[in-house]
Design a protein around this motif. Structure first.
Motif, PDB file in Angstrom:
ATOM      1  N   PRO A  40      40.955  35.582  37.290  1.00 26.42           N
ATOM      2  CA  PRO A  40      41.237  35.918  35.891  1.00 26.42           C
ATOM      3  C   PRO A  40      41.456  37.403  35.626  1.00 26.42           C
ATOM      4  O   PRO A  40      42.365  37.770  34.881  1.00 26.42           O
ATOM      5  N   ASP A  41      40.646  38.272  36.232  1.00 19.98           N
ATOM      6  CA  ASP A  41      40.804  39.704  35.982  1.00 19.98           C
ATOM      7  C   ASP A  41      42.171  40.196  36.448  1.00 19.98           C
ATOM      8  O   ASP A  41      42.869  40.916  35.730  1.00 19.98           O
ATOM      9  N   LYS A  42      42.560  39.806  37.666  1.00 22.98           N
ATOM     10  CA  LYS A  42      43.849  40.259  38.196  1.00 22.98           C
ATOM     11  C   LYS A  42      45.008  39.622  37.441  1.00 22.98           C
ATOM     12  O   LYS A  42      46.028  40.267  37.183  1.00 22.98           O
ATOM     13  N   GLN A  43      44.852  38.345  37.083  1.00 22.15           N
ATOM     14  CA  GLN A  43      45.919  37.667  36.349  1.00 22.15           C
ATOM     15  C   GLN A  43      46.093  38.261  34.953  1.00 22.15           C
ATOM     16  O   GLN A  43      47.214  38.473  34.493  1.00 22.15           O
ATOM     17  N   ARG A  44      44.978  38.531  34.263  1.00 25.46           N
ATOM     18  CA  ARG A  44      45.070  39.146  32.946  1.00 25.46           C
ATOM     19  C   ARG A  44      45.710  40.521  33.033  1.00 25.46           C
ATOM     20  O   ARG A  44      46.564  40.892  32.209  1.00 25.46           O
ATOM     21  N   THR A  45      45.270  41.300  34.029  1.00 25.03           N
ATOM     22  CA  THR A  45      45.807  42.657  34.177  1.00 25.03           C
ATOM     23  C   THR A  45      47.306  42.624  34.460  1.00 25.03           C
ATOM     24  O   THR A  45      48.078  43.385  33.863  1.00 25.03           O
ATOM     25  N   PHE A  46      47.734  41.730  35.361  1.00 23.21           N
ATOM     26  CA  PHE A  46      49.163  41.631  35.665  1.00 23.21           C
ATOM     27  C   PHE A  46      49.949  41.212  34.426  1.00 23.21           C
ATOM     28  O   PHE A  46      50.965  41.820  34.080  1.00 23.21           O
ATOM     29  N   TRP A  62      41.853  43.967  26.492  1.00 24.62           N
ATOM     30  CA  TRP A  62      41.533  42.537  26.380  1.00 24.62           C
ATOM     31  C   TRP A  62      40.020  42.445  26.231  1.00 24.62           C
ATOM     32  O   TRP A  62      39.276  42.849  27.109  1.00 24.62           O
ATOM     33  N   ALA A  63      39.590  41.929  25.104  1.00 17.74           N
ATOM     34  CA  ALA A  63      38.156  41.863  24.808  1.00 17.74           C
ATOM     35  C   ALA A  63      37.765  40.446  24.429  1.00 17.74           C
ATOM     36  O   ALA A  63      38.624  39.595  24.172  1.00 17.74           O
ATOM     37  N   VAL A  64      36.479  40.199  24.393  1.00 17.72           N
ATOM     38  CA  VAL A  64      35.955  38.925  23.917  1.00 17.72           C
ATOM     39  C   VAL A  64      34.912  39.217  22.847  1.00 17.72           C
ATOM     40  O   VAL A  64      34.284  40.280  22.837  1.00 17.72           O
ATOM     41  N   ALA A  65      34.780  38.293  21.921  1.00 21.10           N
ATOM     42  CA  ALA A  65      33.782  38.412  20.863  1.00 21.10           C
ATOM     43  C   ALA A  65      32.970  37.128  20.824  1.00 21.10           C
ATOM     44  O   ALA A  65      33.545  36.044  20.675  1.00 21.10           O
ATOM     45  N   GLN A  79      36.749  43.755  28.570  1.00 21.21           N
ATOM     46  CA  GLN A  79      36.717  43.352  29.970  1.00 21.21           C
ATOM     47  C   GLN A  79      37.848  43.950  30.791  1.00 21.21           C
ATOM     48  O   GLN A  79      37.659  44.318  31.935  1.00 21.21           O
ATOM     49  N   ASN A  80      39.053  44.002  30.226  1.00 18.11           N
ATOM     50  CA  ASN A  80      40.208  44.544  30.937  1.00 18.11           C
ATOM     51  C   ASN A  80      40.952  45.491  30.008  1.00 18.11           C
ATOM     52  O   ASN A  80      41.215  45.150  28.858  1.00 18.11           O
ATOM     53  N   THR A  81      41.283  46.676  30.508  1.00 16.79           N
ATOM     54  CA  THR A  81      42.005  47.655  29.704  1.00 16.79           C
ATOM     55  C   THR A  81      43.010  48.402  30.570  1.00 16.79           C
ATOM     56  O   THR A  81      42.916  48.410  31.800  1.00 16.79           O
ATOM     57  N   SER A  82      43.958  49.064  29.916  1.00 15.68           N
ATOM     58  CA  SER A  82      44.912  49.929  30.610  1.00 15.68           C
ATOM     59  C   SER A  82      45.298  51.059  29.669  1.00 15.68           C
ATOM     60  O   SER A  82      45.380  50.874  28.455  1.00 15.68           O
ATOM     61  N   GLY A  83      45.515  52.230  30.245  1.00 10.71           N
ATOM     62  CA  GLY A  83      45.938  53.372  29.453  1.00 10.71           C
ATOM     63  C   GLY A  83      44.795  54.191  28.887  1.00 10.71           C
ATOM     64  O   GLY A  83      45.035  55.128  28.113  1.00 10.71           O
ATOM     65  N   PHE A  84      43.562  53.870  29.249  1.00  9.63           N
ATOM     66  CA  PHE A  84      42.396  54.577  28.727  1.00  9.63           C
ATOM     67  C   PHE A  84      41.647  55.282  29.855  1.00  9.63           C
ATOM     68  O   PHE A  84      41.232  54.625  30.820  1.00  9.63           O
ATOM     69  N   GLY A 160      33.673  31.490  21.724  1.00 12.35           N
ATOM     70  CA  GLY A 160      33.928  32.766  21.075  1.00 12.35           C
ATOM     71  C   GLY A 160      35.402  32.989  20.834  1.00 12.35           C
ATOM     72  O   GLY A 160      36.181  32.045  20.716  1.00 12.35           O
ATOM     73  N   ILE A 161      35.783  34.257  20.785  1.00  5.88           N
ATOM     74  CA  ILE A 161      37.145  34.659  20.482  1.00  5.88           C
ATOM     75  C   ILE A 161      37.649  35.592  21.574  1.00  5.88           C
ATOM     76  O   ILE A 161      36.945  36.504  22.000  1.00  5.88           O
ATOM     77  N   SER A 162      38.880  35.370  22.001  1.00  5.87           N
ATOM     78  CA  SER A 162      39.560  36.292  22.905  1.00  5.87           C
ATOM     79  C   SER A 162      40.443  37.183  22.034  1.00  5.87           C
ATOM     80  O   SER A 162      41.213  36.685  21.210  1.00  5.87           O
ATOM     81  N   CYS A 163      40.318  38.483  22.199  1.00  3.48           N
ATOM     82  CA  CYS A 163      41.055  39.431  21.358  1.00  3.48           C
ATOM     83  C   CYS A 163      41.842  40.395  22.238  1.00  3.48           C
ATOM     84  O   CYS A 163      41.278  41.037  23.129  1.00  3.48           O
ATOM     85  N   ILE A 164      43.152  40.486  21.993  1.00  2.00           N
ATOM     86  CA  ILE A 164      44.011  41.367  22.772  1.00  2.00           C
ATOM     87  C   ILE A 164      44.689  42.360  21.853  1.00  2.00           C
ATOM     88  O   ILE A 164      45.335  41.976  20.876  1.00  2.00           O
ATOM     89  N   GLY A 165      44.515  43.639  22.118  1.00  5.24           N
ATOM     90  CA  GLY A 165      45.173  44.683  21.350  1.00  5.24           C
ATOM     91  C   GLY A 165      46.183  45.410  22.213  1.00  5.24           C
ATOM     92  O   GLY A 165      45.910  45.716  23.380  1.00  5.24           O
TER      93      GLY A 165
END
Length: 271
Positions: A40-46, A62-65, A79-84, A160-165
């Protein structure tokens, strides 16, 4: 592929916004994600790197609540971010934790709850440009180098909720309806990545912690040291240690690595 419902992506009914090339991009990305070894981590990041590049940016989160309520301050675990980098992430989290952010995204949360389905909108489809520009949280977003924002909320019933910004720098062009629709369709087609993103149920007590502790949890999960956290937040190492001690006590752990494992997997007695 599911159609993008007008309410879901926040766009009024109109002629199709996507061209053939857009559809080909979506199919290609989904195909590559499906062909990857389950991780999941690699798939989400890709997936997110491909989507962000398609939308002309490299910054996303990509966050969860554990719980999202239109009337309450949102609580996210990133959980997963880019550009920070670490400093920018600290500033970003400070902006997210500002009380006015709950008021700003309340219409989006209400739409997700009423529709009981994924919603995707850019900021101008959530609040007016003037409202966002005059928000007391706006200087914090500026300090984090974030201008235009696009958000997806994906409910995972019972968890919960999956939140992607997805974010662009200050002064960059606003997201368009076409870009919002691309993100909405693509992110609605990966339910397993949303479900896999849910933290262990033991993470839900995060809701009971004060805002500064919740912010520090996200920095600890990213591997930041107490000295780094103190520097980035402009507080003393002693103050950080006081918060960390409270967090450790709250989750009955004794180290940073133990905290990360507990939030992700429980401690072997929680299931």
């Amino acid at each position: 592929m599911k159609p993008c419902e007008p309410d879901g992506c926040g766009a009024p009914p109109r002629e199709p916004l996507l061209c053939e090339e857009d559809v080909r991009h979506i199919v290609r990305i989904l195909g590559k994600v499906a062909a990857m070894k389950p991780d999941p981590d690699k798939q989400r990041t890709f997936l997110m790197n491909e989507l962000a590049a398609l939308l002309g940016t490299d910054t996303w989160a990509w966050a969860v609540a554990p719980l999202l309520d239109p009337a309450k301050q949102p609580v996210f675990l990133y959980q997963n971010t880019s550009g920070f980098d670490d400093l920018r992430m600290s500033r970003f989290l400070t902006a997210v934790e500002h009380p006015d952010c709950a008021k700003i995204i309340s219409p989006l949360v209400s739409a997700m709850v009423s529709e009981d389905s994924q919603v995707t909108r850019h900021m101008e489809r959530i609040v007016t440009r003037e409202r966002f520009a005059n928000s007391p949280a706006k200087p914090l977003w500026d300090a984090a180098g974030i201008g235009p924002i696009q958000i997806t909320l994906h409910p995972v019933p019972g968890y919960g909720i999956s939140c992607i910004g997805i974010y662009r720098p200050v002064g960059a062009p606003m997201f368009t309806e076409r870009e919002t629709r691309i993100a909405h369709i693509l992110l609605s087609e990966v339910p397993l990545l949303h479900e896999a993103g849910m933290p262990h149920s033991v993470a839900r007590p995060i809701l009971q912690l004060p805002p500064r502790c919740r912010l520090i949890i996200n920095l600890l999960v990213r591997g930041q040291t107490r000295k780094d956290i103190a520097s980035h937040l402009g507080i003393s190492v002693h103050t950080v240690s006081v918060h960390v001690k409270k967090i450790f006590h709250h989750f009955s752990v004794h180290s940073q690595s133990e905290l990360i494992a507990r939030l992700s997997h429980g401690d072997g007695r929680d299931r």
